[in-house]
Each structure stands twice: as structure tokens, then as C-alpha cells.
Design a protein around this motif. Structure first.
Motif, short mmCIF file in Angstrom:
data_model
loop_
_atom_site.label_atom_id
_atom_site.label_comp_id
_atom_site.label_asym_id
_atom_site.label_seq_id
_atom_site.Cartn_x
_atom_site.Cartn_y
_atom_site.Cartn_z
N VAL A 27 29.61 74.40 27.04
CA VAL A 27 29.97 72.99 26.82
C VAL A 27 30.34 72.78 25.36
O VAL A 27 31.32 72.10 25.05
CB VAL A 27 28.83 72.05 27.27
N GLY A 28 29.60 73.39 24.46
CA GLY A 28 29.89 73.26 23.03
C GLY A 28 31.26 73.80 22.68
O GLY A 28 32.01 73.20 21.89
N GLN A 29 31.61 74.95 23.24
CA GLN A 29 32.93 75.54 22.99
C GLN A 29 34.03 74.65 23.56
O GLN A 29 35.08 74.47 22.94
CB GLN A 29 33.01 76.94 23.60
N LEU A 30 33.79 74.10 24.75
CA LEU A 30 34.76 73.18 25.34
C LEU A 30 34.95 71.95 24.46
O LEU A 30 36.09 71.53 24.22
CB LEU A 30 34.31 72.73 26.74
N ALA A 31 33.85 71.38 23.99
CA ALA A 31 33.92 70.19 23.14
C ALA A 31 34.77 70.47 21.91
O ALA A 31 35.66 69.69 21.56
CB ALA A 31 32.53 69.73 22.75
N LYS A 32 34.51 71.59 21.27
CA LYS A 32 35.26 71.95 20.07
C LYS A 32 36.74 72.15 20.39
O LYS A 32 37.61 71.65 19.69
CB LYS A 32 34.67 73.20 19.44
N ALA A 33 37.03 72.88 21.47
CA ALA A 33 38.42 73.15 21.85
C ALA A 33 39.16 71.87 22.23
O ALA A 33 40.36 71.75 21.96
CB ALA A 33 38.46 74.14 23.01
N LEU A 34 38.46 70.94 22.84
CA LEU A 34 39.08 69.69 23.28
C LEU A 34 39.12 68.63 22.17
O LEU A 34 39.79 67.62 22.32
CB LEU A 34 38.33 69.13 24.50
N GLY A 35 38.36 68.87 21.10
CA GLY A 35 38.31 67.90 20.02
C GLY A 35 37.57 66.64 20.40
O GLY A 35 37.90 65.54 19.96
N ILE A 36 36.53 66.81 21.24
CA ILE A 36 35.72 65.67 21.66
C ILE A 36 34.25 66.00 21.40
O ILE A 36 33.91 67.12 21.04
CB ILE A 36 35.94 65.31 23.15
N THR A 37 33.39 65.02 21.61
CA THR A 37 31.96 65.23 21.40
C THR A 37 31.40 66.13 22.51
O THR A 37 32.00 66.26 23.58
CB THR A 37 31.19 63.90 21.41
N GLN A 38 30.23 66.67 22.25
CA GLN A 38 29.57 67.48 23.26
C GLN A 38 29.21 66.62 24.48
O GLN A 38 29.29 67.07 25.61
CB GLN A 38 28.32 68.14 22.68
N GLN A 39 28.86 65.35 24.23
CA GLN A 39 28.57 64.44 25.34
C GLN A 39 29.81 64.21 26.20
O GLN A 39 29.73 64.16 27.42
CB GLN A 39 28.05 63.09 24.81
#
Length: 154
Positions: free
Chosen positions: A50-62
Motif C-alpha cells: 500500500v505504501g508503494q502504491l501511495a507513493k507511485a500514485l502521489g496520494i496518501t497511504q489512506q
């Protein structure tokens, strides 16, 4: 229609996305939204946290967690223990998720064929050239191979 190319591009893109999502729902893949496509793009080549996705998407972890929960509830992704660390859960496409990707590609090809039939090969090639120029102008063309075009609105 007396609209400039920027407005027309945005309107056409949005209309085609809605049509694609409707056809996916008709094909047995309901509940998908535009923002889900960005998550799918990051999972096509492998799993992610989830953390990697958040970073890749440029959004929060939530925000990433919300996207993953929605897709998990719909059966398109699953959480599995990481091979490197069993305490960590990674997100990956399920068989249903992979089938949705394949169906989306088929729907896109059918939509492009409809445009081809409506305007012919020369105009379709010119449209592709103009749209590619726009993506290059914004800097997003270089991001397409790495599947890192910005998410935009969620």
C-alpha cells in the motif's frame, strides 16, 4: 462544434472513459472507476505494498488503502504475504483483476475500431499524432512506459 482542442480532448477522453467503464460493467466487471485504472497499471507487472502504491500514485497511504479496499471488495485485487517478509502484505491482481485488464484492452480496441470506421485511417493517425504531441508538451509522454502518469482526481 465550436470548441477548442483542449476542451474537446478533455470531453472526449471523459466520455470514452465512461463508455469503457459501462462496457466493462456489461461484460461482468462492475464497480470500476477511472482511478482504479491507475492502481491496475501499477499492479500489472507485479505486486506492491500500500505504501508503494501511495507513493507511485502521489496520494496518501489512506487514499491508497481506500482504493485497495474498494478493489478488494470487488474481487479485483488481493492481499498476500510478502515473500521477503511474511509480516508485510502485498497487493496483487487476482485472476478476476487480470480478466478485467484483458477485457478493458478488448473494449479499448473495439472503441478505437469504431473511431477508425467513423473517420478513416488518415484522420485517426492525425488524431494520434496530435494527442501524442499534447502528451509530449505536458511531459507525460515520457512517463507512459513506466506507467507513472499522474493520478489526477481520485
Amino acid at each position: 462544434m465550436d470548441l477548442n482542442v483542449i476542451v474537446l480532448t478533455g470531453l472526449a477522453g471523459g466520455s470514452l472513459e465512461r463508455l469503457q467503464l459501462a462496457r466493462l460493467a456489461e461484460a461482468g466487471f462492475p464497480g470500476l472507476r477511472r482511478s482504479h485504472g491507475y492502481v491496475f497499471q501499477r499492479l500489472i507487472d507485479g505486486s506492491s505494498t500500500v505504501g508503494q502504491l501511495a507513493k507511485a500514485l502521489g496520494i496518501t497511504q489512506q487514499g491508497a488503502s481506500k482504493q485497495v479496499r474498494e478493489l478488494e471488495d470487488l474481487g479485483y485485487v488481493g492481499r498476500v504475504p510478502s515473500p521477503a517478509d511474511a509480516r508485510v502484505r502485498t497487493i496483487e491482481l487476482t485472476a478476476r483483476g487480470r480478466a478485467a485488464v484483458e477485457t478493458a484492452r478488448e473494449v479499448q480496441a473495439a472503441l478505437e475500431a469504431q473511431v477508425y470506421e467513423a473517420v478513416g485511417p488518415e484522420k485517426l493517425a492525425a488524431a494520434r499524432e496530435a494527442l501524442t504531441a499534447m502528451l509530449t508538451m505536458t511531459g507525460d509522454a515520457a512517463r507512459i512506459p513506466s506507467r507513472s502518469v499522474p493520478l489526477g482526481e481520485v
